[in-house]
Design a protein around this motif. Structure first.
Motif, PDB file in Angstrom:
ATOM      1  N   ARG A   1       0.872  -1.122  -0.047  1.00  0.00           N
ATOM      2  CA  ARG A   1      -0.050   0.102   0.047  1.00  0.00           C
ATOM      3  C   ARG A   1       1.028   1.372  -0.099  1.00  0.00           C
ATOM      4  N   VAL A   2       0.742   2.205  -1.079  1.00  0.00           N
ATOM      5  CA  VAL A   2       1.478   3.218  -1.369  1.00  0.00           C
ATOM      6  C   VAL A   2       0.712   4.422  -1.436  1.00  0.00           C
ATOM      7  N   ALA A   3       0.853   5.481  -0.712  1.00  0.00           N
ATOM      8  CA  ALA A   3      -0.039   6.825  -0.956  1.00  0.00           C
ATOM      9  C   ALA A   3      -1.414   6.520  -0.909  1.00  0.00           C
ATOM     10  N   GLY A   4      -1.840   5.480   0.144  1.00  0.00           N
ATOM     11  CA  GLY A   4      -3.280   5.108   0.304  1.00  0.00           C
ATOM     12  C   GLY A   4      -3.764   4.369  -0.819  1.00  0.00           C
ATOM     13  N   ARG A   5      -2.995   3.672  -1.677  1.00  0.00           N
ATOM     14  CA  ARG A   5      -3.297   2.796  -2.916  1.00  0.00           C
ATOM     15  C   ARG A   5      -2.538   1.623  -2.768  1.00  0.00           C
ATOM     16  N   TRP A   6      -3.051   0.690  -3.758  1.00  0.00           N
ATOM     17  CA  TRP A   6      -2.394  -0.624  -3.755  1.00  0.00           C
ATOM     18  C   TRP A   6      -1.770  -1.060  -5.137  1.00  0.00           C
ATOM     19  N   GLN A   7      -0.558  -1.699  -5.013  1.00  0.00           N
ATOM     20  CA  GLN A   7       0.407  -2.039  -6.247  1.00  0.00           C
ATOM     21  C   GLN A   7       1.101  -3.056  -5.952  1.00  0.00           C
ATOM     22  N   PHE A   8       1.359  -4.187  -6.889  1.00  0.00           N
ATOM     23  CA  PHE A   8       2.301  -5.118  -6.860  1.00  0.00           C
ATOM     24  C   PHE A   8       3.496  -4.598  -7.181  1.00  0.00           C
ATOM     25  N   ARG A   9       4.645  -4.966  -6.298  1.00  0.00           N
ATOM     26  CA  ARG A   9       6.040  -4.559  -6.527  1.00  0.00           C
ATOM     27  C   ARG A   9       6.910  -5.655  -5.981  1.00  0.00           C
ATOM     28  N   THR A  10       7.865  -5.596  -6.630  1.00  0.00           N
ATOM     29  CA  THR A  10       9.320  -6.711  -6.313  1.00  0.00           C
ATOM     30  C   THR A  10       9.461  -6.812  -5.035  1.00  0.00           C
ATOM     31  N   ALA A  11       9.580  -7.871  -4.336  1.00  0.00           N
ATOM     32  CA  ALA A  11       9.832  -7.856  -3.004  1.00  0.00           C
ATOM     33  C   ALA A  11      11.083  -7.100  -2.869  1.00  0.00           C
ATOM     34  N   GLU A  12      11.230  -6.382  -1.609  1.00  0.00           N
ATOM     35  CA  GLU A  12      12.380  -5.456  -1.196  1.00  0.00           C
ATOM     36  C   GLU A  12      13.661  -6.208  -1.353  1.00  0.00           C
ATOM     37  N   ASP A  13      13.645  -7.331  -0.825  1.00  0.00           N
ATOM     38  CA  ASP A  13      14.921  -8.073  -0.707  1.00  0.00           C
ATOM     39  C   ASP A  13      15.350  -8.620  -2.155  1.00  0.00           C
ATOM     40  N   LEU A  14      14.648  -8.515  -3.055  1.00  0.00           N
ATOM     41  CA  LEU A  14      14.964  -9.009  -4.431  1.00  0.00           C
ATOM     42  C   LEU A  14      15.115  -7.852  -5.408  1.00  0.00           C
ATOM     43  N   SER A  15      15.124  -6.842  -4.967  1.00  0.00           N
ATOM     44  CA  SER A  15      15.016  -5.628  -5.911  1.00  0.00           C
ATOM     45  C   SER A  15      16.479  -5.346  -6.445  1.00  0.00           C
ATOM     46  N   TYR A  16      17.483  -5.835  -6.011  1.00  0.00           N
ATOM     47  CA  TYR A  16      18.783  -5.969  -6.554  1.00  0.00           C
ATOM     48  C   TYR A  16      18.828  -6.502  -7.864  1.00  0.00           C
TER      49      TYR A  16
END
Length: 293
Positions: free
Chosen positions: A105-120
């Motif tokens: 949840r970002v800025a009050g909305r929802w979004q799929f994102r790459t897992a933080e530990d795999l962003s590299y």
């Protein structure tokens, strides 16, 4: 009279013939009812899980196809009016908790994102990549924590004059915006962060910025802080504050672009060059609120 004997027999015709040959004329034959294939309660549970899965699939499809975060209202359009959209989103978020892609949840909305530990794994270098200077980082942090804030107030906090190009670069990224004008002589512009800022840094709300304890734990603050040192509680209320005027209410009908005419673009001024300590700078370098407008 002797009551007839009750004999349970199968539906098989051969069994019925065999019983008739045994002379059980008084026997009343009842066909055994077929056993249920499954427990009714289990069938209801299975049906509810099936319906739940279908609703989650709909939300998953919309979120996956969208390049921008979606709010709960937009997502609820694919569901029934009585469905609890927040509960369903929490369920979907739980399903993706340990996967390579997570629901955030970002800025009050929802979004799929790459897992933080795999962003590299997805990092790539681009030729046109521009790194923010130290001055830009400091200015952005001041605006984020102290908004709404004027250029003169930014300079007072930093202790050095702020290059016009620094603010230009931050506005080009879409991370800050002019909010309004301070109710003060000269009516200087006030600045604040944007929704793009929240999305880029993965924040649901500006209040999610790290506090004093978080900054110390991350090693971003040393132990030699003043006794009364505090970190302000940031706020990004969209409505103007009592001490702010609308951008167009500047006394002579200027629009937003004209209001920024005193901030010329300078491609080489984004760095620290040209910034001087306020105490050593010429008198016109440390602008007063009246000069900034």
């Amino acid at each position: 009279m002797v009551p007839p004997r009750l004999t349970l027999v199968s539906n098989n015709a051969r069994d019925r013939d065999a019983t008739a040959e045994n002379g059980d004329s008084e026997a009343v034959h009842y066909a055994a009812a077929p056993l249920p294939l499954s427990d009714p309660e289990a069938a209801v549970d299975h049906l509810s899980k099936s319906v739940l899965r279908e609703k989650l699939r709909r939300l998953e499809a919309l979120l996956f196809a969208s390049a921008e975060p979606l709010d709960a209202k937009a997502l609820a359009g694919c569901l029934e009016p009585e469905d609890d959209i927040n509960a369903l989103l929490a369920e979907l978020q739980s399903d993706y908790k340990d996967r390579g892609v997570v629901l955030v949840r970002v800025a009050g909305r929802w979004q799929f994102r790459t897992a933080e530990d795999l962003s590299y794994l997805l990092e790539r270098q681009q030729k046109d990549e521009r790194k923010l200077s130290k001055a830009a980082h400091e200015t952005l942090a001041i605006i984020a924590y102290h908004q709404p804030v004027t250029r003169a107030e930014i300079e007072e906090i930093r202790g050095v004059s702020t290059s016009p190009g620094t603010l230009d670069v931050l506005m080009e990224t879409g991370w800050i915006r002019p909010r309004g004008r301070r109710r003060a002589p000269g009516r200087p512009l006030t600045y604040g962060t944007t929704e793009t800022f929240l999305v880029h840094f993965g924040l649901d709300n500006i209040k999610d910025l790290p506090g004093l304890a978080d900054l110390k734990a991350a090693g971003l603050l040393d132990g030699n802080l003043p006794p009364n040192f505090t970190v302000p509680s940031p706020t990004d209320v969209a409505a103007l504050m009592p001490d702010e005027l609308p951008l167009t209410d500047d006394g002579d009908g200027e629009d937003e672009e004209a209001a920024q005419a005193d901030l010329p673009l300078d491609d080489e001024s984004e760095g620290d060059a040209g910034e001087e300590p306020l105490e050593d700078a010429p008198k016109d370098a440390a602008q007063s609120p009246k000069d900034e407008g």
